[in-house]
Design a protein around this motif. Structure first.
Motif, PDB file in Angstrom:
ATOM      1  N   GLY A   6       0.680  -1.257  -0.063  1.00  0.00           N
ATOM      2  CA  GLY A   6       0.243   0.118  -0.154  1.00  0.00           C
ATOM      3  C   GLY A   6       0.832   1.356   0.128  1.00  0.00           C
ATOM      4  O   GLY A   6       1.707   1.571  -1.067  1.00  0.00           O
ATOM      5  N   GLY A  10      -6.098   6.794   1.304  1.00  0.00           N
ATOM      6  CA  GLY A  10      -6.516   6.265   2.737  1.00  0.00           C
ATOM      7  C   GLY A  10      -6.530   4.856   3.101  1.00  0.00           C
ATOM      8  O   GLY A  10      -5.966   4.083   2.179  1.00  0.00           O
ATOM      9  N   ASP A  11      -6.885   4.520   4.202  1.00  0.00           N
ATOM     10  CA  ASP A  11      -7.189   3.281   4.698  1.00  0.00           C
ATOM     11  C   ASP A  11      -8.034   2.186   3.916  1.00  0.00           C
ATOM     12  O   ASP A  11      -8.918   2.707   3.236  1.00  0.00           O
ATOM     13  N   THR A  46     -10.208  -0.990   4.183  1.00  0.00           N
ATOM     14  CA  THR A  46     -10.529  -1.701   5.507  1.00  0.00           C
ATOM     15  C   THR A  46     -11.710  -2.839   4.835  1.00  0.00           C
ATOM     16  O   THR A  46     -12.042  -2.779   3.480  1.00  0.00           O
ATOM     17  N   TRP A  73      -5.232  -4.244   1.325  1.00  0.00           N
ATOM     18  CA  TRP A  73      -5.786  -4.589   2.662  1.00  0.00           C
ATOM     19  C   TRP A  73      -5.017  -5.370   3.295  1.00  0.00           C
ATOM     20  O   TRP A  73      -4.571  -5.141   4.615  1.00  0.00           O
ATOM     21  N   GLN A 118      -1.800  -3.503   4.624  1.00  0.00           N
ATOM     22  CA  GLN A 118      -2.029  -2.520   5.742  1.00  0.00           C
ATOM     23  C   GLN A 118      -2.477  -2.975   7.265  1.00  0.00           C
ATOM     24  O   GLN A 118      -2.794  -2.240   7.861  1.00  0.00           O
ATOM     25  N   LEU A 153      -7.133  -4.208   8.031  1.00  0.00           N
ATOM     26  CA  LEU A 153      -8.042  -3.286   8.895  1.00  0.00           C
ATOM     27  C   LEU A 153      -9.784  -3.867   8.527  1.00  0.00           C
ATOM     28  O   LEU A 153     -10.019  -3.996   7.619  1.00  0.00           O
ATOM     29  N   GLY A 196     -12.006  -1.600   9.888  1.00  0.00           N
ATOM     30  CA  GLY A 196     -13.220  -0.589   9.620  1.00  0.00           C
ATOM     31  C   GLY A 196     -14.432  -0.538  10.039  1.00  0.00           C
ATOM     32  O   GLY A 196     -14.704  -1.061  11.330  1.00  0.00           O
TER      33      GLY A 196
END
Ligand code: HEC
Length: 445
Positions: free
Chosen positions: A34, A67-68, A70, A150, A153, A156, A158
């Protein structure tokens, strides 16, 4: 150009005739990190491999994931649409992917199977390099990159209050339906892990314009192919095979054992198939249909009564299932890769220029790769490419853009096998130890 003359031309073209004449044997066919780098490259992908396209999620820009990523916002919608037709409790897949925890359990593997396009199971290349197909079970490069991002990272979770994704319902049959019923609760032969059985059912007559399959035991029914005998005599022969073997139906592996062509090709997770608009395959009531079921018994050995719904009409634009075959191969043992290819003339079409609407590739368990090209006076055109053949997923592929063929065209089929597990040569045949190299075209005017 009349349907009758097309029918005649295809009969002449049919390699059944040529093959039976040349070797005297019965050839039957049957018929699968990511961060914010410019271009997102998943872990484990090296520079020699094709890098995926830049990951662009909604609300982000082409520079990559900002951004993240999730589970609830990004991953769950993809899984609902592309994985849960099989990965649910009691489904054909060996484990469900319905909750956050189930998904994290498989985290790293999800990245690999999506990157390598092992999952969702779909054998033909749909990237546009060699055609694209309607209703393809195919992840976009961005969706594949989402799995990788995903995982990278830290998987996550979410916001669990994110609304559940709308799951697109599978297609259903729209016309009149007849049900082919094997008529018994069949107890599969559990002496091995797989049982291949052919059941004889009556044909309702008319033209088939679509189909859907309802497995009695979704955990064991791994594929269903319905064959139509090429003539009434072959139908009688199938009945004889049925009568000669104890229990319902008869054992069959790579095809129907008698000369027949596939009308229905089904594997789990798909929903109904509609043939191209207005077209249909005639199934005379005078000969039976043969329902071949592949039972994989690892997850369940319970009895099965599978139902095949076929949509029929009294009239349709006739379509034909035309085999493109390389039957002359002789695969030496213990080779990681052996390939063979054959050209087939379409001379017999004369002035007819039918449309090719679909392809059904077929090999047995040693097959690794299959490609079909149209060799035209003005150049070549790739028609279907199966980069990683898998006997377990014999599917029909419907062209997004059907194409016409003419008598000036030739068809080249190329197959590749891995014979590392064999001690003797392997040739064409229907048995578990034989191989095939075959692609059926669904053609119509
Ligand atoms: C059409 C049915 C079907 C769909 C759709 C499907 N799977 Fe599968 N999956 C299976 C089956 C069946 C297996 C068991 C292995 C096999 O038979 O290929 C499997 C196995 C797996 C495995 C374990 C395989 C391994 O080699 O470790 C993973 C991971 C997986 N699936 C992930 C996914 C993901 C992610 C999706 C969606 C993007 C997906 N599957 C969509 C049927 C499906």
């Amino acid at each position: 150009m009349s349907a009758r003359s097309l029918s005649r031309a295809l009969l002449v073209l049919s390699p059944f005739v040529a093959l039976a004449a040349c070797d005297g044997s019965t050839v039957t066919d049957d018929a699968g990190g990511g961060g914010s780098t410019d271009v997102f490259v998943p872990p484990g992908v090296d520079a020699d491999m094709e890098a995926p396209d830049a990951y662009v999620a909604p609300g982000e820009d082409a520079n990559g994931p900002i951004g993240d990523v999730t589970y609830y916002e990004d991953l769950r919608p993809i899984i609902a649409q592309h994985c849960q037709s099989c990965h649910v409790a009691g489904g054909v897949a060996p484990f469900p992917l319905t909750t956050y925890t189930e998904t994290t359990t498989w985290g790293g593997r999800l990245v690999e199977v999506t990157r390598d396009r092992i999952m969702p199971p779909y054998l033909a290349d749909n990237s546009g390099d060699c055609q694209s197909f309607r209703d393809a079970r195919w992840l976009t490069d961005a969706q594949i990159a989402t799995f990788a991002a995903w995982h990278e990272q830290g998987m996550l979770e979410g916001d669990p209050t994110t609304p559940a994704p709308m799951v697109v319902p599978p297609p259903v049959l729209r016309g009149a339906v007849s049900t082919l019923d094997i008529g018994v609760d069949y107890a599969p032969d559990t002496s091995g892990t797989d049982d291949y059985r052919c059941f004889i059912v009556d044909s309702p007559g008319g033209y088939v314009t679509g189909y859907d399959v309802h497995p009695g035991n979704p955990q064991s029914v791994h594929h269903v192919i319905v064959y139509e005998p090429t003539d009434d005599g072959e139908g009688d022969e199938a009945r004889r095979l049925d009568a000669a073997e104890a229990g319902p139906g008869y054992t069959c592996f790579g095809g129907a054992t008698v000369n027949a062509f596939p009308v229905v090709l089904w594997a789990p997770g798909g929903g109904a198939t509609e043939f191209p608009a207005g077209t249909g395959v005639e199934i005379p009531a005078s000969r039976p249909l043969i329902v071949q079921i592949h039972y994989n018994l690892l997850a369940s050995t319970a009895t099965d009564r599978t139902r095949v719904d076929i949509e029929t009409t009294a009239r349709a634009i006739p379509a034909y299932i035309l085999p493109m075959v390389d039957s002359g191969f002789n695969i030496p043992p213990r080779m990681e890769s052996y390939s063979s290819s054959q050209m087939q003339s379409l001379d017999a079409l004369g002035s007819i220029t039918p449309r090719v609407y679909g392809s059904f590739p077929h090999m047995h368990t040693m097959g690794t790769r299959l490609q079909v090209d149209l060799v035209r006076p003005d150049g070549e055109m790739c028609v279907i490419e199966v980069p990683r053949w898998d006997f377990n997923w014999q599917l029909a592929y419907w062209y997004e853009t059907p194409f016409r063929v003419t008598a000036d065209d030739q068809v080249r089929i190329t197959c590749e096998w891995n014979s590392m597990g064999r001690d003797t040569n392997t040739t064409w045949g229907e048995g578990t130890q034989d191989e095939m190299c075959l692609n059926f075209f669904y053609v119509s005017l």
